[in-house]
Design a protein around this motif. Structure first.
Motif, PDB file in Angstrom:
ATOM      1  N   LEU A  37      34.492  40.060  44.829  1.00  0.00           N
ATOM      2  CA  LEU A  37      35.386  40.022  43.673  1.00  0.00           C
ATOM      3  C   LEU A  37      34.891  38.943  42.723  1.00  0.00           C
ATOM      4  CD1 LEU A  37      38.710  39.916  45.731  1.00  0.00           C
ATOM      5  CD2 LEU A  37      37.637  41.952  44.764  1.00  0.00           C
ATOM      6  N   VAL A  40      37.668  37.527  37.871  1.00  0.00           N
ATOM      7  CA  VAL A  40      39.111  37.722  38.012  1.00  0.00           C
ATOM      8  C   VAL A  40      39.793  36.951  36.871  1.00  0.00           C
ATOM      9  CG1 VAL A  40      41.115  37.400  39.507  1.00  0.00           C
ATOM     10  CG2 VAL A  40      38.886  37.971  40.520  1.00  0.00           C
ATOM     11  N   GLU A  45      46.062  38.432  40.407  1.00  0.00           N
ATOM     12  CA  GLU A  45      46.082  38.367  41.865  1.00  0.00           C
ATOM     13  C   GLU A  45      45.389  39.599  42.429  1.00  0.00           C
ATOM     14  OE1 GLU A  45      50.056  37.758  43.296  1.00  0.00           O
ATOM     15  OE2 GLU A  45      50.367  36.018  42.015  1.00  0.00           O
ATOM     16  N   ARG A  46      44.788  39.431  43.579  1.00  0.00           N
ATOM     17  CA  ARG A  46      44.121  40.531  44.277  1.00  0.00           C
ATOM     18  C   ARG A  46      44.772  40.661  45.655  1.00  0.00           C
ATOM     19  NH1 ARG A  46      39.813  43.131  41.569  1.00  0.00           N
ATOM     20  NH2 ARG A  46      40.153  44.354  43.436  1.00  0.00           N
ATOM     21  N   GLU A  96      47.298  38.121  50.207  1.00  0.00           N
ATOM     22  CA  GLU A  96      47.324  38.040  48.758  1.00  0.00           C
ATOM     23  C   GLU A  96      46.326  36.972  48.345  1.00  0.00           C
ATOM     24  OE1 GLU A  96      51.367  37.056  47.780  1.00  0.00           O
ATOM     25  OE2 GLU A  96      52.159  38.820  48.803  1.00  0.00           O
TER      26      GLU A  96
END
Length: 132
Positions: A37, A40, A45-46, A96
């Motif tokens: 990732l 961002v 949030e991922r 999270e």
């Protein structure tokens, strides 16, 4: 008892730069998928899901971010910020990822290939599933 397990990744230090290696004996599963990732946006949030069988090993290759883990009964927040340390997340754990610093890169090493049916994407459904 900790939910997530921090694991030190071997680091070879020399004046030309450091090198860290993730090999098969470092994580307790066969590696079937690797992704990362990056870019961002601030405040994004991922994650926000759990896996029924998949396990993950997360590494902050650059920058930092928080990983919030839930078992259904317990919550733990771990900040990842060292490229020579990873976080093992067992299956059946809600995760999270948040508070990404500018330029953060999160490497994810996974025990399974992508299968949508392995995901639980609703937290209330996760808690019900854990209480079965």
């Amino acid at each position: 008892m900790e939910i997530g397990k921090l694991i030190d990744i071997p680091k070879i230090e020399e004046r030309r730069g450091n090198l860290s290696v993730i090999e098969k004996d470092l994580v307790p599963f066969d590696i079937k998928r690797v992704y990362y990732l990056y870019d961002v946006p601030a405040g994004a949030e991922r994650g926000g899901h759990a896996h029924k069988k998949l396990q993950q090993f997360l590494v902050a290759l650059s920058g930092s971010f928080d990983v919030v883990l839930h078992t259904g009964a317990k919550t733990e927040t771990i900040t990842l910020s060292k490229p020579f340390q990873g976080l093992l997340i067992e299956n059946e754990t809600w995760r999270e990822l948040k508070n990404f610093s500018s330029g953060a890169v999160c490497l994810v090493v996974a025990s399974e290939v992508f299968e949508e049916e392995d995901y639980i994407r609703d937290f209330d459904e996760f808690r019900s599933w854990k209480n079965q």
